[in-house]
Write an enzyme that holds these catalytic residues in place. Structure first.
Site, mmCIF file in Angstrom:
data_model
loop_
_atom_site.group_PDB
_atom_site.id
_atom_site.type_symbol
_atom_site.label_atom_id
_atom_site.label_comp_id
_atom_site.label_asym_id
_atom_site.label_seq_id
_atom_site.Cartn_x
_atom_site.Cartn_y
_atom_site.Cartn_z
ATOM 1 N N HIS A 44 0.852 -1.197 0.000
ATOM 2 C CA HIS A 44 0.000 0.000 0.000
ATOM 3 C C HIS A 44 0.883 1.240 0.000
ATOM 4 C CE1 HIS A 44 -3.402 2.442 1.995
ATOM 5 N NE2 HIS A 44 -3.698 2.247 0.726
ATOM 6 N N ASP A 70 -5.083 5.227 3.666
ATOM 7 C CA ASP A 70 -6.551 5.267 3.546
ATOM 8 C C ASP A 70 -7.129 5.918 4.793
ATOM 9 O OD1 ASP A 70 -6.286 3.931 1.188
ATOM 10 O OD2 ASP A 70 -6.983 1.995 1.942
ATOM 11 N N HIS A 113 -13.905 5.555 1.175
ATOM 12 C CA HIS A 113 -12.745 6.048 1.927
ATOM 13 C C HIS A 113 -11.946 6.965 1.018
ATOM 14 C CE1 HIS A 113 -10.702 2.757 -0.294
ATOM 15 N NE2 HIS A 113 -9.569 3.406 -0.052
HETATM 16 ZN ZN LIG Z 1 -5.423 2.995 -0.335
#
Ligand SMILES: [Zn+2]
Length: 289
Positions: A191, A195, A270
């Site tokens: 990632h 987020d 998100h």
């Molecule tokens: Zn993400």
């Protein structure tokens, strides 16, 4: 009488030698860490009592010119740098800074130990078409990845960013930077952003002053906005339900770039926020404080 004159000449020679030595001495100072964790951003500052110009830095195979500012009788050029959890291998890398000062070119080398950092693992269940895109989506994905690559590789001379950066939404972090992701049982790319929890329609704010360099509805990122903050600092905002800005639009820190959503590869509403420093995706969290 004769002796006194010799002494005076000697004193002048000493002063002349001191003057020559001091004009050759390095006066600008590079203030930067010697140790950095994988993925963590850090600040490098070149500070000089003399007027400096034509400042350029080279880090992890990328270069950028830096803007010089003046304050408190000092000249300064600052840059945010970092390593990328996906692309950088731990090791010692040299930061090179060149600049013009007092009529000549100077170069400084500064070694930085980029140390490994272990990030947690996250398992995700997604529609298989999002993990292994269908053949007909390949052309679109290729085209978009070229646009995104051009955006994150943008280098402009004028600096617009200031620290701290503005947190784009208030919500908590649901997936931090660096997570090792397993998609439907198969390991994927780590990632490379953060987020934030954000109910659909939450205003998303720009992290710093800058210019919109890319907007689009992308296969993976969904509705996305990329903003150039100058000197190789780029932010991006993904999975938006609505984009509120246009390409080439100038933005102020805190301006609403769009509204959060779950477009693209998202398991729920998100905001995915990404920060690229000379095209290296870093963890933005330390820069919000
Ligand atoms: Zn993400």
């Amino acid at each position: 009488m004769f002796k006194k004159a010799t002494l005076t000449i000697n004193a002048v020679s000493v002063l002349l030698i001191l003057f020559i030595l001091s004009s050759r001495a390095q006066s600008a100072e590079l203030k930067c860490t010697y140790v950095a964790s994988m993925g963590k951003p850090f600040l490098a500052r070149l500070v000089s009592p003399y007027d400096i110009s034509d400042v350029k830095i080279s880090w992890l195979d990328r270069q950028t010119p830096l803007q010089v500012t003046r304050g408190d009788g000092k000249y300064e050029a600052s840059i945010l740098l970092g390593s990328d959890v996906r692309d950088t291998k731990p090791g010692i890398y040299t930061l090179t800074v060149s600049y013009f000062e007092r009529g000549r070119q100077w170069t400084l080398h500064h070694d930085i130990d980029v140390r490994p950092k272990s990030y947690p693992v996250q398992e995700l269940k997604l529609p298989q078409a999002m993990v292994t895109p269908p053949k007909e989506a390949m052309a679109r994905i290729k085209e978009e990845s070229l646009l995104i690559s051009n955006a994150i590789n943008t280098i402009t001379n004028e600096r617009h960013w200031e620290l701290p950066l503005k947190r784009p939404v208030d919500g908590i972090v649901t997936s931090p930077y660096g997570l090792k992701r397993i998609y439907n049982g198969s390991p994927g790319s780590p990632h490379r952003g953060v987020d934030f929890r954000a109910a659909s329609g939450t205003p998303v704010r720009c992290a710093a002053d800058g210019t919109v360099i890319l907007t689009g509805d992308h296969y993976f990122g969904g509705k996305s906005v990329y903003v150039d903050h100058g000197n190789g600092v780029i932010s991006c905002y993904m999975h938006l339900s609505k984009i509120n800005v246009l390409n080439n639009q100038r933005l102020k820190k805190g301006d609403i770039i769009g509204y959060s959503g779950q477009t693209g590869r998202a398991t729920g509403p998100h905001l995915h926020f990404g920060l690229y420093l000379l095209a290296h995706a870093v963890d933005p969290m330390p820069l919000f404080q």
